[in-house]
Design an enzyme around this catalytic site. Sequence first.
Site, mmCIF file in Angstrom:
data_model
loop_
_atom_site.group_PDB
_atom_site.id
_atom_site.type_symbol
_atom_site.label_atom_id
_atom_site.label_comp_id
_atom_site.label_asym_id
_atom_site.label_seq_id
_atom_site.Cartn_x
_atom_site.Cartn_y
_atom_site.Cartn_z
ATOM 1 N N CYS A 134 7.660 3.628 -3.936
ATOM 2 C CA CYS A 134 6.760 2.906 -3.032
ATOM 3 C C CYS A 134 7.552 2.015 -2.066
ATOM 4 C CB CYS A 134 5.699 2.160 -3.839
ATOM 5 S SG CYS A 134 4.234 1.840 -2.844
ATOM 6 N N GLU A 180 6.230 4.378 -12.770
ATOM 7 C CA GLU A 180 6.402 3.494 -13.937
ATOM 8 C C GLU A 180 5.066 3.047 -14.513
ATOM 9 O OE1 GLU A 180 6.477 2.588 -10.870
ATOM 10 O OE2 GLU A 180 5.778 0.513 -10.639
ATOM 11 N N HIS A 184 3.773 5.076 -7.960
ATOM 12 C CA HIS A 184 4.407 4.207 -8.968
ATOM 13 C C HIS A 184 4.571 4.972 -10.284
ATOM 14 C CE1 HIS A 184 4.271 0.014 -7.250
ATOM 15 N NE2 HIS A 184 3.519 0.662 -6.373
HETATM 16 N N1 GLN Z 1 2.893 -1.622 1.201
HETATM 17 C C1 GLN Z 1 4.078 -2.040 0.544
HETATM 18 C C2 GLN Z 1 5.235 -2.179 1.517
HETATM 19 O O1 GLN Z 1 5.080 -1.915 2.653
HETATM 20 C C3 GLN Z 1 4.460 -1.065 -0.566
HETATM 21 C C4 GLN Z 1 3.427 -1.101 -1.649
HETATM 22 C C5 GLN Z 1 3.969 -0.850 -3.021
HETATM 23 O O2 GLN Z 1 5.166 -0.875 -3.247
HETATM 24 N N2 GLN Z 1 3.073 -0.672 -3.966
HETATM 25 O O3 GLN Z 1 6.294 -2.548 1.135
#
Ligand code: GLN
Length: 191
Positions: free
Chosen positions: A78, A173, A171
Amino acid sequence: MKVGVLALQGAFARHLKVLGGLGAATTEVRAADDLSEVDALVLPGGESTTMSMLLDSSGLHDAVADRITNGMPVLGTCAGMILLARHVADGRPDQRSFAAIDIDVRRNGYGRQVDSFEADLDVTGLEDPFHGVFIRAPVVEWVGDGVEVLATVDGRPVLCRQGAVVVASFHPEMSGDGRIHGRFLDRAFAA
Ligand code: GLN
């Protein structure tokens, strides 16, 4: 062999738990000294703009960039995917990324209406689907020729690999399923 999890901000605790559950030695990485102890690194989810700032202020940015250039295996999830991408759209102007994988991403690219969602993913090399949890996830808008796309949602890449760099827009994890971390470790530490 030791795996570090970048612990400046965000969802690092669960990564440590999953990796520990797989039998890996782990450590939290908050400074360049911590990084010198590890053989592989996980960049967790969280807020990539904040993480980018903290990477600069902690002096870790250049140290991590150096290790990646020298082939350290790295898994970014992410916000971690955003930090590893070649190009980031809708980021803050001062946000930096490591350009460790040939992908272009758009932050929060799934839009407000679908801020967060879950999907069962068919992952190349895994027998059964992997339950993906997406939270304000980045959209992968472009991948280079050298990038292997390992899973997609509606035709968009969500899990990619290039050399020792693996990135997920979800994610892994959070699913109580260590298979993606397990594959990362297997490849990272394959003799
Ligand atoms: N929207 C977040 C970002 O731009 C990422 C979201 C996440 O890691 N769950 O960093």
